[in-house]
Enzyme design. Structure first.
Site, PDB file in Angstrom:
ATOM      1  N   LYS A  90      31.518  41.390  37.021  1.00 44.97           N
ATOM      2  CA  LYS A  90      31.390  40.026  37.548  1.00 44.97           C
ATOM      3  C   LYS A  90      30.228  39.270  36.917  1.00 44.97           C
ATOM      4  CE  LYS A  90      34.379  40.226  41.407  1.00 44.97           C
ATOM      5  NZ  LYS A  90      34.616  40.418  42.826  1.00 44.97           N
ATOM      6  N   ARG A  96      35.938  48.832  43.799  1.00 44.41           N
ATOM      7  CA  ARG A  96      37.050  48.196  43.066  1.00 44.41           C
ATOM      8  C   ARG A  96      36.576  47.928  41.631  1.00 44.41           C
ATOM      9  NH1 ARG A  96      39.123  43.307  41.699  1.00 44.41           N
ATOM     10  NH2 ARG A  96      41.369  43.040  41.967  1.00 44.41           N
TER      11      ARG A  96
END
Ligand code: HH2
Length: 385
Positions: free
Chosen positions: A317, A352
């Protein structure tokens, strides 16, 4: 309203119970990893509004426990035994003890959730797995590399992504889910907010629904999950993918995310979903600035006080790139491993990720650190063999 399905630990009931709604129990503040704080000593932050005046009074009068006021929060410290004694007669002390136990319990199991994006526009791998055969092949590779769950999505949720119809989303995910579920080695989850897509995914063999909108956009989703007995991931997002990164702001990110997740877990529970099948996710990168993402990572022990396993999706991210300077999302594998090990140390249970192998390795290191002497013994045995 009180609701307590059979088999649910009393502690979680206590945290979610209606009369506890106002209680902001802040257990195990940043830096205290689950399992690392001596469980014989209690250290809990709470809002005094969450306790009846006579309960607060009884806590204050206790010779063993100490309360210090810090703004609108109180810090309760003292021996766990002292709080356990008070909990026999004081419901407020019971709730505080339950929150503490939830926050500091050692992680029950860590799971790697491998991402399969059957999309043309995902932020780090858009277009690579839009073709179902390539998506299936990628899913199988993730499973071979150690994924316990494969999370199949057909709509990107990156900032500014174009929404797609249920028909398109379903066509993208169903063949991939069917093949990965038939393989049978890992559980399959569907990353969707649409009940229609979730229903087809469950028909095709998925057993987990991962909703980044936490059941807020399609009223049919939670009843569907309940009826099918599936597991559910509820994630926090501020705004929508179209506008979430325009100007995210919070007065107190931890408290707001915690409050939202608690409320959504209660709604899911009321919809008939077995609480043992609910996991919560702070939604890193979803309507959050760098400082919010970092604060929420540090607050993982607090979020655990809700009593549900925590899912964390930090893989590749942009906040990791903001820290390291790496602009390319698909080059952020080292950043991902470092943050993942820290998240595991702070109590995240489901991870995840886009790459399952490095995640497994990072978890092995974090797990070894947490287990201490036991892990060292294993290492010696390995070296000797
Ligand atoms: N992040 C993304 C998508 N789904 N689900 C949960 N529970 N937690 C997350 O952090 C999360 C998520 C975004 O990552 P990705 O799927 O790779 O990107 P895109 O949404 O662009 O497809």
């Amino acid at each position: 309203m009180r609701f307590s399905p059979p088999g649910r630990p009393e502690s979680c009931e206590a945290v979610l119970g209606a009369e506890a709604r106002a209680l902001e129990a802040r257990a195990a503040l940043a830096g205290i990893a689950p399992g690392s704080w001596p469980r014989s000593e209690v250290r809990i932050w709470f809002a005094s509004a969450g306790l009846a005046p006579e309960e607060l009074d009884a806590l204050e009068r206790s010779r063993e426990m100490r309360i210090d006021s810090r703004g609108d929060l109180q810090l309760l410290t003292g021996p766990a035994e002292g709080l356990t004694d008070l909990a026999r007669t004081l419901p407020g002390a019971q709730r505080l003890l339950a929150a503490w136990e939830n926050a500091t319990r050692p992680p029950s199991s860590t799971r790697v959730m491998g991402v399969v994006n059957a999309t043309p526009d995902s932020f780090s791998d858009g277009g690579r797995y839009l073709d179902p055969d390539r998506a299936i092949e990628h899913g199988l590779k993730l499973i071979e590399a150690g994924a316990d769950i494969v999370d199949v999505g057909g709509e990107s949720t990156r900032p500014g992504a174009t929404p797609v119809s249920a028909t398109v989303e379903r066509e993208r995910v169903v063949p991939v889910i069917r093949a990965l579920a038939a393989d049978g080695r890992a559980a399959v989850s569907v990353d969707t907010s649409k009940a229609e897509v979730a229903a087809s995914a469950l028909d095709a063999g998925a057993t987990v629904v991962n909703d980044v909108r936490a059941g807020t956009t399609d009223a049919r989703l939670l009843p569907l999950v309940a009826e099918r007995g599936a597991a559910l991931v509820l994630m926090h997002m501020q705004g929508t993918p179209a506008d979430m990164q325009r100007d995210p702001s919070y007065r107190d990110a931890t408290r707001e995310v915690c409050g939202f997740l608690r409320e959504r877990a209660a709604v899911a529970w009321q919809a008939g979903i077995d609480p043992s099948r609910i996991a919560l996710d702070p939604g890193l990168g979803f309507g959050k600035r760098l400082e919010h993402n970092l604060e929420l990572l540090r607050a993982l022990p607090e979020l655990r006080s809700l009593g549900f396993p925590l899912v964390v999706g930090l893989s590749r991210k942009s906040f990791l790139g903001a820290l390291s300077g790496e602009r390319r999302a698909d080059h952020r594998e080292h950043e991902t491993s470092a943050a993942l090990a820290l998240a595991a140390h702070l109590g995240a249970e489901w991870h995840r990720v886009h790459d399952a192998g490095p995640a497994r390795a990072a978890l092995a290191v974090a797990g070894g650190l947490a287990r201490g002497a036991g892990a060292q013994r294993d290492d010696r045995e390995e070296q000797g063999s």
